[in-house]
Design a protein around this motif. Structure first.
Motif, PDB file in Angstrom:
ATOM      1  N   ASN A 127       0.833  -1.200   0.000  1.00 23.02           N
ATOM      2  CA  ASN A 127       0.000   0.000   0.000  1.00 23.02           C
ATOM      3  C   ASN A 127       0.866   1.248   0.000  1.00 23.02           C
ATOM      4  OD1 ASN A 127      -3.006  -0.489   0.304  1.00 23.02           O
ATOM      5  ND2 ASN A 127      -2.147  -1.960   1.773  1.00 23.02           N
ATOM      6  N   ILE A 128       0.505   2.219  -0.843  1.00 25.99           N
ATOM      7  CA  ILE A 128       1.250   3.474  -0.915  1.00 25.99           C
ATOM      8  C   ILE A 128       0.268   4.645  -0.779  1.00 25.99           C
ATOM      9  CG2 ILE A 128       2.792   4.910  -2.311  1.00 25.99           C
ATOM     10  CD1 ILE A 128       3.523   2.326  -3.879  1.00 25.99           C
ATOM     11  N   ALA A 129       0.492   5.484   0.244  1.00 26.18           N
ATOM     12  CA  ALA A 129      -0.291   6.721   0.370  1.00 26.18           C
ATOM     13  C   ALA A 129       0.506   7.821  -0.312  1.00 26.18           C
ATOM     14  CB  ALA A 129      -0.493   7.058   1.847  1.00 26.18           C
ATOM     15  N   ILE A 130      -0.102   8.472  -1.316  1.00 33.01           N
ATOM     16  CA  ILE A 130       0.637   9.554  -1.979  1.00 33.01           C
ATOM     17  C   ILE A 130      -0.030  10.893  -1.706  1.00 33.01           C
ATOM     18  CG2 ILE A 130       1.539   8.100  -3.854  1.00 33.01           C
ATOM     19  CD1 ILE A 130      -0.508   9.995  -5.555  1.00 33.01           C
ATOM     20  N   GLU A 131       0.806  11.929  -1.721  1.00 32.85           N
ATOM     21  CA  GLU A 131       0.297  13.298  -1.621  1.00 32.85           C
ATOM     22  C   GLU A 131      -0.431  13.611  -2.920  1.00 32.85           C
ATOM     23  OE1 GLU A 131       0.623  15.228   0.955  1.00 32.85           O
ATOM     24  OE2 GLU A 131       2.224  14.234   2.100  1.00 32.85           O
ATOM     25  N   GLU A 155       8.546   9.941 -10.129  1.00 31.74           N
ATOM     26  CA  GLU A 155       9.812   9.218  -9.948  1.00 31.74           C
ATOM     27  C   GLU A 155       9.833   8.452  -8.621  1.00 31.74           C
ATOM     28  OE1 GLU A 155       9.481  12.371 -10.947  1.00 31.74           O
ATOM     29  OE2 GLU A 155      10.046  12.016 -13.045  1.00 31.74           O
ATOM     30  N   ALA A 156       9.234   9.040  -7.591  1.00 32.99           N
ATOM     31  CA  ALA A 156       9.241   8.390  -6.275  1.00 32.99           C
ATOM     32  C   ALA A 156       8.460   7.075  -6.333  1.00 32.99           C
ATOM     33  CB  ALA A 156       8.640   9.325  -5.230  1.00 32.99           C
ATOM     34  N   VAL A 157       7.325   7.118  -7.046  1.00 29.95           N
ATOM     35  CA  VAL A 157       6.499   5.909  -7.145  1.00 29.95           C
ATOM     36  C   VAL A 157       7.207   4.862  -8.005  1.00 29.95           C
ATOM     37  CG1 VAL A 157       4.306   5.020  -8.021  1.00 29.95           C
ATOM     38  CG2 VAL A 157       4.368   7.188  -6.760  1.00 29.95           C
ATOM     39  N   ARG A 158       7.735   5.322  -9.123  1.00 26.83           N
ATOM     40  CA  ARG A 158       8.440   4.394 -10.021  1.00 26.83           C
ATOM     41  C   ARG A 158       9.598   3.710  -9.290  1.00 26.83           C
ATOM     42  NH1 ARG A 158      12.058   7.332 -14.088  1.00 26.83           N
ATOM     43  NH2 ARG A 158      13.127   7.494 -12.086  1.00 26.83           N
ATOM     44  N   ASP A 159      10.389   4.483  -8.556  1.00 27.37           N
ATOM     45  CA  ASP A 159      11.546   3.902  -7.887  1.00 27.37           C
ATOM     46  C   ASP A 159      11.124   2.943  -6.782  1.00 27.37           C
ATOM     47  OD1 ASP A 159      13.027   5.361  -9.619  1.00 27.37           O
ATOM     48  OD2 ASP A 159      13.639   6.910  -8.177  1.00 27.37           O
ATOM     49  N   PHE A 160      10.030   3.244  -6.114  1.00 24.83           N
ATOM     50  CA  PHE A 160       9.523   2.340  -5.078  1.00 24.83           C
ATOM     51  C   PHE A 160       9.166   0.987  -5.700  1.00 24.83           C
ATOM     52  CE2 PHE A 160       6.321   0.355  -2.457  1.00 24.83           C
ATOM     53  CZ  PHE A 160       6.752   0.595  -1.155  1.00 24.83           C
ATOM     54  N   ILE A 161       8.517   1.038  -6.861  1.00 25.09           N
ATOM     55  CA  ILE A 161       8.131  -0.217  -7.512  1.00 25.09           C
ATOM     56  C   ILE A 161       9.366  -0.973  -8.001  1.00 25.09           C
ATOM     57  CG2 ILE A 161       6.852  -1.214  -9.458  1.00 25.09           C
ATOM     58  CD1 ILE A 161       4.779   1.052  -8.999  1.00 25.09           C
ATOM     59  N   ASP A 182     -12.248  -7.673  12.858  1.00 22.23           N
ATOM     60  CA  ASP A 182     -11.756  -6.701  13.852  1.00 22.23           C
ATOM     61  C   ASP A 182     -10.890  -5.639  13.177  1.00 22.23           C
ATOM     62  OD1 ASP A 182      -9.791  -8.436  13.116  1.00 22.23           O
ATOM     63  OD2 ASP A 182      -8.927  -8.657  15.124  1.00 22.23           O
ATOM     64  N   LEU A 183     -11.474  -4.980  12.196  1.00 27.55           N
ATOM     65  CA  LEU A 183     -10.749  -4.017  11.366  1.00 27.55           C
ATOM     66  C   LEU A 183     -10.012  -2.967  12.181  1.00 27.55           C
ATOM     67  CD1 LEU A 183     -10.552  -3.669   8.308  1.00 27.55           C
ATOM     68  CD2 LEU A 183     -12.548  -2.182   8.409  1.00 27.55           C
ATOM     69  N   PHE A 184     -10.623  -2.534  13.275  1.00 28.66           N
ATOM     70  CA  PHE A 184     -10.039  -1.428  14.025  1.00 28.66           C
ATOM     71  C   PHE A 184      -9.060  -1.895  15.101  1.00 28.66           C
ATOM     72  CE2 PHE A 184     -13.145   0.643  11.600  1.00 28.66           C
ATOM     73  CZ  PHE A 184     -12.684   1.943  11.442  1.00 28.66           C
ATOM     74  N   ALA A 185      -8.883  -3.200  15.228  1.00 29.85           N
ATOM     75  CA  ALA A 185      -7.907  -3.701  16.194  1.00 29.85           C
ATOM     76  C   ALA A 185      -6.603  -4.072  15.499  1.00 29.85           C
ATOM     77  CB  ALA A 185      -8.479  -4.924  16.917  1.00 29.85           C
ATOM     78  N   ARG A 186      -6.668  -4.224  14.184  1.00 24.24           N
ATOM     79  CA  ARG A 186      -5.481  -4.706  13.465  1.00 24.24           C
ATOM     80  C   ARG A 186      -4.514  -3.576  13.131  1.00 24.24           C
ATOM     81  NH1 ARG A 186      -8.499  -8.362   9.060  1.00 24.24           N
ATOM     82  NH2 ARG A 186      -9.963  -6.793   9.449  1.00 24.24           N
ATOM     83  N   GLU A 187      -3.251  -3.936  13.057  1.00 24.21           N
ATOM     84  CA  GLU A 187      -2.204  -2.952  12.779  1.00 24.21           C
ATOM     85  C   GLU A 187      -2.210  -2.572  11.297  1.00 24.21           C
ATOM     86  OE1 GLU A 187       2.617  -2.795  12.781  1.00 24.21           O
ATOM     87  OE2 GLU A 187       1.653  -4.408  13.934  1.00 24.21           O
ATOM     88  N   GLU A 188      -1.997  -1.274  11.024  1.00 22.35           N
ATOM     89  CA  GLU A 188      -1.941  -0.816   9.631  1.00 22.35           C
ATOM     90  C   GLU A 188      -0.501  -0.823   9.134  1.00 22.35           C
ATOM     91  OE1 GLU A 188      -4.577   2.368   8.189  1.00 22.35           O
ATOM     92  OE2 GLU A 188      -4.717   2.921  10.303  1.00 22.35           O
ATOM     93  N   ARG A 189      -0.357  -1.037   7.835  1.00 26.23           N
ATOM     94  CA  ARG A 189       0.982  -0.987   7.248  1.00 26.23           C
ATOM     95  C   ARG A 189       0.901  -0.359   5.857  1.00 26.23           C
ATOM     96  NH1 ARG A 189       4.273  -6.495   6.659  1.00 26.23           N
ATOM     97  NH2 ARG A 189       2.499  -6.756   5.290  1.00 26.23           N
ATOM     98  N   PHE A 190       1.578   0.748   5.663  1.00 26.26           N
ATOM     99  CA  PHE A 190       1.633   1.354   4.328  1.00 26.26           C
ATOM    100  C   PHE A 190       2.833   2.282   4.232  1.00 26.26           C
ATOM    101  CE2 PHE A 190      -1.103   4.037   6.935  1.00 26.26           C
ATOM    102  CZ  PHE A 190      -0.769   5.346   6.601  1.00 26.26           C
ATOM    103  N   SER A 191       3.239   2.601   3.009  1.00 27.49           N
ATOM    104  CA  SER A 191       4.350   3.519   2.788  1.00 27.49           C
ATOM    105  C   SER A 191       3.787   4.853   2.348  1.00 27.49           C
ATOM    106  CB  SER A 191       5.280   2.978   1.694  1.00 27.49           C
ATOM    107  OG  SER A 191       5.697   1.677   2.031  1.00 27.49           O
ATOM    108  N   GLU A 192       4.473   5.936   2.704  1.00 27.01           N
ATOM    109  CA  GLU A 192       4.040   7.265   2.258  1.00 27.01           C
ATOM    110  C   GLU A 192       5.050   7.801   1.264  1.00 27.01           C
ATOM    111  OE1 GLU A 192       2.750  10.065   5.215  1.00 27.01           O
ATOM    112  OE2 GLU A 192       2.336   8.424   6.625  1.00 27.01           O
ATOM    113  N   LEU A 193       4.543   8.335   0.146  1.00 26.30           N
ATOM    114  CA  LEU A 193       5.430   8.890  -0.882  1.00 26.30           C
ATOM    115  C   LEU A 193       4.924  10.259  -1.302  1.00 26.30           C
ATOM    116  CD1 LEU A 193       6.040   5.813  -3.254  1.00 26.30           C
ATOM    117  CD2 LEU A 193       7.594   6.729  -1.535  1.00 26.30           C
TER     118      LEU A 193
END
Ligand SMILES: *Cc1c(COP(=O)(O)O)cnc(C)c1O
Length: 466
Positions: free
Chosen positions: A187-191, A452-458, A436-447
């Motif tokens: 998962n990638i959160a982008i501005e 270029e940032a997205v391309r390099d991440f991939i 238990d959606l709200f009990a589980r830990e979230e994991r994502f990257s922010e870019l």
């Protein structure tokens, strides 16, 4: 069945090829070379079929030799077996005239599941015949991401990189993506906005350094198989309301023009549809295009219906191609012009072609709230903001007097429960199937919102093609 690009400059593919391909090499979108057509008798004979059987019957002409009818039916049973309602897409009556088609009984509570549960299985089926890994890249305003991740998490030979606009998806939507723990999910959160994310995904498909190294696949509605699976519920609803002997009108909360384009396909296949109402929120490029021919993208405004906060609707290109004489060369020129200026004028042929079946309405926040309150007061139905926008259009537009009007209920109200609670004072509870959606830990990257940032991440995280 052969598939061709809307821009006339990409190789013809079969169904398996088009499912794995995503965007065509010339920047266009794939469509069947011609529309299969059912006779009235053939449609009447579909009445009463269980959903998975109906799905196999409607989709078989598009699948051609890529799957046997038996295998297609097995995959449909498997995909729709995961739905929480035995009818898969049941109708609910609101009053004498208005109906809701409930498309939110899948695992992630939005209509995207109807197509993506099947697409996940199709990927696995077709990849098993080939070498290497498929790298799915997608952009989501919330619902595609959660549905696609649920559909491919842990599957063989597929990995997924999903971009969402940071802070612009609901907490339920985000958690449905970011709490999935599978090594093939990124998962990638982008501005930026959804349109920014979607533009980056389109650029990835056109990036030769990227496509030389990775085999890219699509789960957005640029993927033909998604639209194909959505055609089925137009048949299901019409058959229950007297079709094919009686016409039915549909109102469709619209963003990327995928869902409502599936209605156009159903009509092309012979299903008697009186009108298709394109319902938009204040991000109303489609409403402007259909009423005045002005297809020009403005700034995106964030609303209570984030899955419709879209200005550039990819699938509109498919409609323009299909109603404008299927001239790929002319359309490529028109679309390149649009890509340069973010504005274009529809031709007269395109306007008249669209007006034959489509009508449109725009809902602002108070129109949406009024429709939501009406459903609650008149019929005791709690509807989500997207569905309420569809309902606004269904009630505000002058549709032919004697036809039933079906509004597509595209999301479960609990997926947008804060917005629903603000309007009707009721807080819809999450169905047990989301866990238990709200009990589980979230994991994502922010870019940052840079290509270029997205391309390099991939490049750094994806498995090269085999
Ligand atoms: C995706 C989505 C839409 C818009 O559908 P399109 O196929 O993009 O037009 C509407 N409502 C909800 C809840 C969605 O998730």
């Amino acid at each position: 069945m052969d598939y061709i690009s809307t821009r006339g400059g990409a190789p013809t593919l079969d169904f398996a090829g088009v499912t794995l391909a995503g965007l065509a090499r010339d920047g266009g979108l794939y469509l069947p070379a011609s529309w299969p057509r059912f006779s009235t008798a053939e449609i009447a004979a579909m009445r009463g079929l269980p959903y998975a059987q109906l799905a196999a019957r409607v989709m078989q002409p598009f699948v051609g030799d890529s799957l046997t009818p038996e295998r297609l039916h097995e995959l449909c049973e498997q995909a729709y077996g995961r739905f929480a309602h035995a009818a898969v897409a049941p109708l609910a009556q609101l009053d004498q005239r208005h109906w809701l088609l409930e498309l939110f009984h899948g695992p992630t509570l939005a209509f995207k599941d109807v197509a993506l549960q099947l697409l996940g299985l199709l990927f696995e089926e077709f990849l098993a015949r080939e070498q290497g890994t498929l790298t799915i890249v997608g952009a989501t305003s919330g619902d595609t991401g959660s549905a696609a991740i649920d559909a491919v998490a842990g599957r063989d030979k597929v990995e997924i990189f999903m971009l969402h606009p940071k802070g612009r998806v609901s907490d339920v939507q985000r958690r449905q993506m970011t709490t999935v723990r599978a090594p093939n999910v990124h998962n990638i959160a982008i501005e930026g906005s959804f349109d920014d994310a979607q533009a980056m995904v389109k650029r990835l498909f056109a990036d030769e350094a990227m496509t030389a190294k990775h085999r890219l696949g699509a789960v957005n509605s640029i993927n033909w198989a998604r639209l194909m699976a959505q055609v089925v519920y137009y048949f299901a609803a019409a058959l229950q309301l007297g079709g094919p002997e009686r016409e039915v009108a549909f109102s469709v909360p619209t963003g990327n023009f995928g869902d409502v384009f599936a209605g156009h396909v159903a009509a092309r296949m012979g299903l008697p549809i009186a009108r298709l109402a394109v319902a938009t929120n204040v991000n109303d490029i489609l409403h402007r295009a259909l009423t005045s021919g002005d297809y020009s993208a403005g700034e995106v405004t964030a609303t209570a219906a984030p899955s419709m906060d879209i200005q550039v609707s990819s699938n509109f290109e498919r409609l323009l191609f299909d109603i404008g004489g299927r001239d790929g060369v002319a359309l490529a020129e028109q679309m390149h012009g649009f890509e340069g200026t973010r504005a274009m004028q529809l031709t007269n042929a395109q306007r008249e072609g669209a007006a034959a079946l489509f009508t449109s309405a725009r809902a602002d926040q108070s129109d949406m709230a009024r429709a939501m309150r009406w459903a609650w007061d008149a019929a005791g139905q709690v509807v989500d903001p997207h569905t309420a926008i569809g309902l606004h259009a269904a009630r505000a537009l002058e549709l032919p007097g004697d036809v039933p009007v079906v509004t597509l209920a595209t999301a479960h109200p609990a997926k947008f429960r804060d917005a629903v609670e603000r309007v009707i004072g009721q807080r819809p509870s999450l169905p047990l199937r989301v866990g238990d959606l709200f009990a589980r830990e979230e994991r994502f990257s922010e870019l940052p919102g840079e290509y270029e940032a997205v391309r390099d991440f991939i490049f750094a995280h994806a498995t090269p093609r085999g």
